[in-house]
Motif scaffolding. Sequence first.
Motif, PDB file in Angstrom:
ATOM      1  N   LYS A   1       0.265  -4.307  18.178  1.00 29.75           N
ATOM      2  CA  LYS A   1       1.311  -5.092  17.268  1.00 29.75           C
ATOM      3  C   LYS A   1       0.861  -5.892  16.323  1.00 29.75           C
ATOM      4  CE  LYS A   1       4.113  -5.646  21.745  1.00 29.75           C
ATOM      5  NZ  LYS A   1       4.860  -6.497  22.360  1.00 29.75           N
ATOM      6  N   MET A   2       1.659  -5.955  15.149  1.00 28.86           N
ATOM      7  CA  MET A   2       1.378  -6.661  14.001  1.00 28.86           C
ATOM      8  C   MET A   2       1.369  -8.191  14.550  1.00 28.86           C
ATOM      9  SD  MET A   2       3.212  -7.236  10.228  1.00 28.86           S
ATOM     10  CE  MET A   2       2.884  -5.355   9.831  1.00 28.86           C
ATOM     11  N   GLY A   3       0.398  -9.005  13.959  1.00 29.96           N
ATOM     12  CA  GLY A   3       0.413 -10.435  14.406  1.00 29.96           C
ATOM     13  C   GLY A   3      -0.601 -10.576  15.640  1.00 29.96           C
ATOM     14  N   GLU A   4      -0.716  -9.648  16.385  1.00 31.11           N
ATOM     15  CA  GLU A   4      -1.626  -9.778  17.431  1.00 31.11           C
ATOM     16  C   GLU A   4      -2.493  -8.780  17.443  1.00 31.11           C
ATOM     17  OE1 GLU A   4       0.334  -8.489  21.201  1.00 31.11           O
ATOM     18  OE2 GLU A   4       2.204  -9.912  20.812  1.00 31.11           O
ATOM     19  N   ASN A   5      -2.683  -7.605  16.779  1.00 33.31           N
ATOM     20  CA  ASN A   5      -3.909  -6.691  16.553  1.00 33.31           C
ATOM     21  C   ASN A   5      -4.179  -6.455  15.169  1.00 33.31           C
ATOM     22  OD1 ASN A   5      -1.979  -5.277  19.112  1.00 33.31           O
ATOM     23  ND2 ASN A   5      -4.256  -5.745  19.619  1.00 33.31           N
ATOM     24  N   TYR A   6      -3.305  -7.041  14.278  1.00 31.64           N
ATOM     25  CA  TYR A   6      -3.717  -6.790  12.689  1.00 31.64           C
ATOM     26  C   TYR A   6      -2.748  -7.628  12.027  1.00 31.64           C
ATOM     27  CZ  TYR A   6       0.291  -3.571  13.250  1.00 31.64           C
ATOM     28  OH  TYR A   6       1.642  -2.855  13.459  1.00 31.64           O
ATOM     29  N   VAL A   7      -2.781  -7.850  10.664  1.00 27.84           N
ATOM     30  CA  VAL A   7      -2.122  -8.714   9.936  1.00 27.84           C
ATOM     31  C   VAL A   7      -1.216  -8.073   8.828  1.00 27.84           C
ATOM     32  CG1 VAL A   7      -2.955 -10.663  10.436  1.00 27.84           C
ATOM     33  CG2 VAL A   7      -3.828  -9.517   8.623  1.00 27.84           C
ATOM     34  N   SER A   8      -1.658  -6.394   8.568  1.00 32.28           N
ATOM     35  CA  SER A   8      -0.954  -5.720   7.626  1.00 32.28           C
ATOM     36  C   SER A   8      -1.202  -4.307   8.227  1.00 32.28           C
ATOM     37  CB  SER A   8      -1.904  -6.062   6.188  1.00 32.28           C
ATOM     38  OG  SER A   8      -1.435  -7.320   5.775  1.00 32.28           O
ATOM     39  N   LYS A   9      -0.261  -3.387   7.888  1.00 31.32           N
ATOM     40  CA  LYS A   9      -0.347  -1.936   8.192  1.00 31.32           C
ATOM     41  C   LYS A   9      -0.216  -1.174   6.586  1.00 31.32           C
ATOM     42  CE  LYS A   9       3.034   0.217  10.413  1.00 31.32           C
ATOM     43  NZ  LYS A   9       4.014   0.467  11.267  1.00 31.32           N
ATOM     44  N   ILE A  10      -0.872  -0.555   6.373  1.00 28.87           N
ATOM     45  CA  ILE A  10      -1.080   0.438   5.164  1.00 28.87           C
ATOM     46  C   ILE A  10      -0.573   1.889   5.504  1.00 28.87           C
ATOM     47  CG2 ILE A  10      -2.097   1.248   3.202  1.00 28.87           C
ATOM     48  CD1 ILE A  10      -4.157  -1.477   4.954  1.00 28.87           C
ATOM     49  N   THR A  11       0.666   2.347   5.280  1.00 29.42           N
ATOM     50  CA  THR A  11       0.684   3.824   5.706  1.00 29.42           C
ATOM     51  C   THR A  11       0.923   4.630   4.263  1.00 29.42           C
ATOM     52  OG1 THR A  11       2.397   2.943   7.217  1.00 29.42           O
ATOM     53  CG2 THR A  11       2.711   5.011   6.500  1.00 29.42           C
ATOM     54  N   MET A  12       0.249   5.698   4.466  1.00 33.05           N
ATOM     55  CA  MET A  12       0.080   6.678   3.289  1.00 33.05           C
ATOM     56  C   MET A  12       0.826   8.093   3.691  1.00 33.05           C
ATOM     57  SD  MET A  12      -3.742   5.901   2.117  1.00 33.05           S
ATOM     58  CE  MET A  12      -4.401   4.424   2.583  1.00 33.05           C
ATOM     59  N   ARG A  13       1.376   8.559   2.751  1.00 32.86           N
ATOM     60  CA  ARG A  13       1.873   9.894   2.817  1.00 32.86           C
ATOM     61  C   ARG A  13       1.607  10.734   1.657  1.00 32.86           C
ATOM     62  NH1 ARG A  13       4.013   9.764   7.770  1.00 32.86           N
ATOM     63  NH2 ARG A  13       4.864   7.706   8.589  1.00 32.86           N
ATOM     64  N   TYR A  14       0.853  11.816   1.848  1.00 30.44           N
ATOM     65  CA  TYR A  14       0.484  12.558   0.696  1.00 30.44           C
ATOM     66  C   TYR A  14       1.266  14.006   0.733  1.00 30.44           C
ATOM     67  CZ  TYR A  14      -1.966  15.745  -2.870  1.00 30.44           C
ATOM     68  OH  TYR A  14      -2.369  16.409  -3.604  1.00 30.44           O
ATOM     69  N   ASP A  15       2.071  14.156  -0.589  1.00 32.03           N
ATOM     70  CA  ASP A  15       2.969  15.437  -0.689  1.00 32.03           C
ATOM     71  C   ASP A  15       2.230  16.372  -1.441  1.00 32.03           C
ATOM     72  OD1 ASP A  15       4.668  17.426  -1.441  1.00 32.03           O
ATOM     73  OD2 ASP A  15       6.521  15.954  -1.125  1.00 32.03           O
ATOM     74  N   SER A  16       1.444  17.414  -0.825  1.00 24.62           N
ATOM     75  CA  SER A  16       0.825  18.243  -1.841  1.00 24.62           C
ATOM     76  C   SER A  16       1.873  19.132  -2.756  1.00 24.62           C
ATOM     77  CB  SER A  16      -0.140  19.350  -0.999  1.00 24.62           C
ATOM     78  OG  SER A  16       0.927  20.070  -0.193  1.00 24.62           O
ATOM     79  N   GLY A  17       2.964  19.468  -2.332  1.00 18.56           N
ATOM     80  CA  GLY A  17       3.788  20.160  -3.281  1.00 18.56           C
ATOM     81  C   GLY A  17       4.074  19.525  -4.622  1.00 18.56           C
ATOM     82  N   LYS A  18       4.223  17.885  -4.459  1.00 18.77           N
ATOM     83  CA  LYS A  18       4.641  17.317  -5.823  1.00 18.77           C
ATOM     84  C   LYS A  18       3.300  16.730  -5.986  1.00 18.77           C
ATOM     85  CE  LYS A  18       9.170  16.355  -4.234  1.00 18.77           C
ATOM     86  NZ  LYS A  18      10.305  15.265  -3.776  1.00 18.77           N
ATOM     87  N   MET A  19       2.226  16.791  -5.342  1.00 23.93           N
ATOM     88  CA  MET A  19       1.027  16.089  -5.730  1.00 23.93           C
ATOM     89  C   MET A  19       1.049  14.518  -5.802  1.00 23.93           C
ATOM     90  SD  MET A  19      -0.856  18.728  -8.279  1.00 23.93           S
ATOM     91  CE  MET A  19       0.716  18.776  -9.463  1.00 23.93           C
ATOM     92  N   ARG A  20       2.047  13.956  -4.995  1.00 27.50           N
ATOM     93  CA  ARG A  20       2.179  12.594  -4.748  1.00 27.50           C
ATOM     94  C   ARG A  20       1.847  11.872  -3.506  1.00 27.50           C
ATOM     95  NH1 ARG A  20       8.458  12.076  -7.317  1.00 27.50           N
ATOM     96  NH2 ARG A  20       7.905  12.514  -9.604  1.00 27.50           N
ATOM     97  N   LEU A  21       1.219  10.681  -3.765  1.00 27.40           N
ATOM     98  CA  LEU A  21       0.963   9.843  -2.641  1.00 27.40           C
ATOM     99  C   LEU A  21       1.873   8.560  -2.585  1.00 27.40           C
ATOM    100  CD1 LEU A  21      -1.299   9.095  -0.156  1.00 27.40           C
ATOM    101  CD2 LEU A  21      -2.378   7.606  -2.201  1.00 27.40           C
ATOM    102  N   SER A  22       2.497   8.452  -1.632  1.00 26.68           N
ATOM    103  CA  SER A  22       3.411   7.245  -1.140  1.00 26.68           C
ATOM    104  C   SER A  22       2.661   6.154  -0.490  1.00 26.68           C
ATOM    105  CB  SER A  22       4.632   7.721  -0.651  1.00 26.68           C
ATOM    106  OG  SER A  22       4.425   8.169   0.687  1.00 26.68           O
ATOM    107  N   VAL A  23       2.714   4.990  -0.797  1.00 26.33           N
ATOM    108  CA  VAL A  23       2.027   3.885  -0.220  1.00 26.33           C
ATOM    109  C   VAL A  23       2.907   2.717   0.226  1.00 26.33           C
ATOM    110  CG1 VAL A  23       0.050   2.270  -0.252  1.00 26.33           C
ATOM    111  CG2 VAL A  23      -0.085   4.476  -1.624  1.00 26.33           C
ATOM    112  N   THR A  24       2.961   2.429   1.405  1.00 26.62           N
ATOM    113  CA  THR A  24       3.844   1.415   2.030  1.00 26.62           C
ATOM    114  C   THR A  24       2.968   0.304   2.703  1.00 26.62           C
ATOM    115  OG1 THR A  24       5.519   2.949   2.330  1.00 26.62           O
ATOM    116  CG2 THR A  24       5.880   0.900   3.230  1.00 26.62           C
ATOM    117  N   ILE A  25       3.299  -0.758   2.320  1.00 26.25           N
ATOM    118  CA  ILE A  25       2.327  -2.011   2.870  1.00 26.25           C
ATOM    119  C   ILE A  25       3.450  -2.801   3.561  1.00 26.25           C
ATOM    120  CG2 ILE A  25       0.881  -4.103   2.674  1.00 26.25           C
ATOM    121  CD1 ILE A  25      -0.008  -2.521   0.118  1.00 26.25           C
ATOM    122  N   GLU A  26       3.223  -3.173   4.927  1.00 31.94           N
ATOM    123  CA  GLU A  26       4.102  -4.171   5.545  1.00 31.94           C
ATOM    124  C   GLU A  26       3.084  -5.348   6.122  1.00 31.94           C
ATOM    125  OE1 GLU A  26       6.594  -2.299   8.791  1.00 31.94           O
ATOM    126  OE2 GLU A  26       5.379  -0.479   8.031  1.00 31.94           O
TER     127      GLU A  26
END
Length: 706
Positions: free
Chosen positions: A195-220
């Motif tokens: 859980k956030m706040g208990e085991n970590y303070v920020s979560k970084i999620t990445m998703r790479y789309d090879s077809g579009k050659m794009r990387l999406s980055v989400t930070i909570e």
Amino acid sequence: MKKLKFTIEDKKIAELLGRQNFSTRESAIFELLKNCYDSGSKTCDIYIESNCIKIIDSGDGMNQDDIESNWMHVGKSNKGYKNEQNNRVLAGSKGVGRFALARLGNSAKVISKKEKEIAVIWETDWLTSGVKETSVDFSKGTIIEISDLRDIWRWKNVETLITFISRAYKGGDMKIHVHFEGETYNIYPIFEGIKMGENYVSKITMRYDSGKMRLSVTIESDEFRSEVKEIIKPISERYYEDVFDMINEIKKDEVEEPEQYLKELGDFSAELYFYLGRIGIGKEKFMYKHNEINKLDTGVILYRNAFSISSLDGKKDWLDIASRARLSPAAATHRTGNWRVRQNQLFGFVMIDKNKNPMLKDLANRQGLEEDEYYQLFKNIIGFGLSRFERYRQSIIKKIDDKNKIKNKQKENNKNLKHFLNKPTTVTKMSEKELVSLVDEIKDIQREAKEQSQAREESTKQHKYDVRILNVLATQGLRASAIAHELHNKRNSLESGYKNIIEALEEYGFWEELNSDEFTRVAYKNVPQTLERLEEINIKLIAFLDVILNKIEKNKFSQKIKSIKNSLEKIVETWSQQYTWLNFKLNIKNDKIGEFRITNDVLEVIFDNLILNSIQHNELKDKLIIKISVEINGNTINVEYGDNGIGLSKKYVKEPKRILEVHETSRDDGHGLGMWIVNNTLHMYEGEVVEIDGNQGFNMNFNLKG
């Protein structure tokens, strides 16, 4: 030619593919439970006894034909991508996993039964192996028994195994139980329920789309208290999201054909968790929300579908997090340096797929990937995504730090403390309210002393970081100046060499003949043309000598400038002589120096780097217009710099100030230090870059103080 086949001794192959292929006892058991998973079993029970290990599953089982055709065929695997009956992506593929038995013990037997078929038993001592029919009391499944164990198993070894499997297995459709000394231990995937706040303070999620050659980055994030909202506007302290075209981010010196590699790499995802560690005195200063976090000591684990293939024990830093941090040791409060997350502040996982990422190839022991160009590209993309988090977090820390500095300047004097220090005996006459105020003032000073001590440590790190980079540049400059001094002694030859050669050739009667069609037809034999090119090089060399020897004159670092206009005109004149296709437009709105104090070297560092940046990005233009507008207000110089070139690279359009970060460049042969030096110099003189626009040419507004 007679066809031959290799013959390998059973004991030798067991040694090579068993004991040496699987480095630890945990990795060998892990390999065997993959077979349980691939068989479709809903459970896997591991019994560890003093002289025997049993691994029992309720999967599909094997018959005698499976044993002879597949199990005994080294390097052969009958496993495809998925078990269509239960939708599991199969872990096996190389046909060597069975030799994990040899890592665990000197003897083994496998009892297996397919549903509605006769059970079989296979036995080996790694010298001889055999199979026969047998009878069992279960309808289907497999029992592996390993005896004459190579290791002694104690509780600490079992505990290590449990932790290892909880890291290495991420699936949820096969339950794993370890039995030891009468106790049963259920194993759960290690990231389950964090859980956030208990085991970590920020979560970084990445998703790479090879077809579009794009990387999406989400930070909570839940790192900061809600009070920071007003301080860090328009940045959100809770959420960040963006998408990046990786074709703009990958250099050709990293991958020769980036588009092909980016598409062939395949889709993947990552989920990384950040935690700061023990906060201490910095909690109030930077408005941190949490003091201590129970982080997971896993490192970053790489999974291919349900099973880990790198950092199984949490020790391998396969993403080179530590190396990234060493290369950029700047604190998060550093004005121009890039803060990098430390290895002990990050854990999480990266997910790849057996079918989607075929170019990421497993090592023979399936405890890592082959480190080829695809692997390096894969790591670079993840590293880029991580740098977005680092940049986001540092932008918040900087704004809070700026607020703290303003707050410290506005603090009231410690009236009670000053009164007490001037006349200590007055403490006996102070009221309770005044005593409490005095104590608070002393505590404030103690806290400030601690914070200043910490700030000094950070400042030392920052200066070391800056000095490392500048030392490299200074060393290159000194080497260049040494060569320049040598060439300066031969200046006459450089200036008159071309003319002297032509006059000599004319005198000897060769010049007219050398200019004829016969002798100028072949380019590399065209003497007049070659001499003209050498003359162009000589002119450049002379200009280079003048620049180098002029830049290192001692008085440049000590004499204050008397006129901004005169100094800029000299800079412009030097560049105009070297590059005839440059056209400068100067607009000095106010040249009254007044109280402003600055030396020539400062202006040259700023404008030489800006002009050089414009030239290097617009070398294909026939004519480049550079506009410089300057206005002095009191002790502040406001500057507008712009050119009519191609503007910023696509990757910087959304975040133009990113070009100010160290080693940021869009050129394959670039070092990314020019704009960083400009920004660093401005900060040294309490200035800043106000705005950068790279849509129509390059335009930058900045100021500096003296």
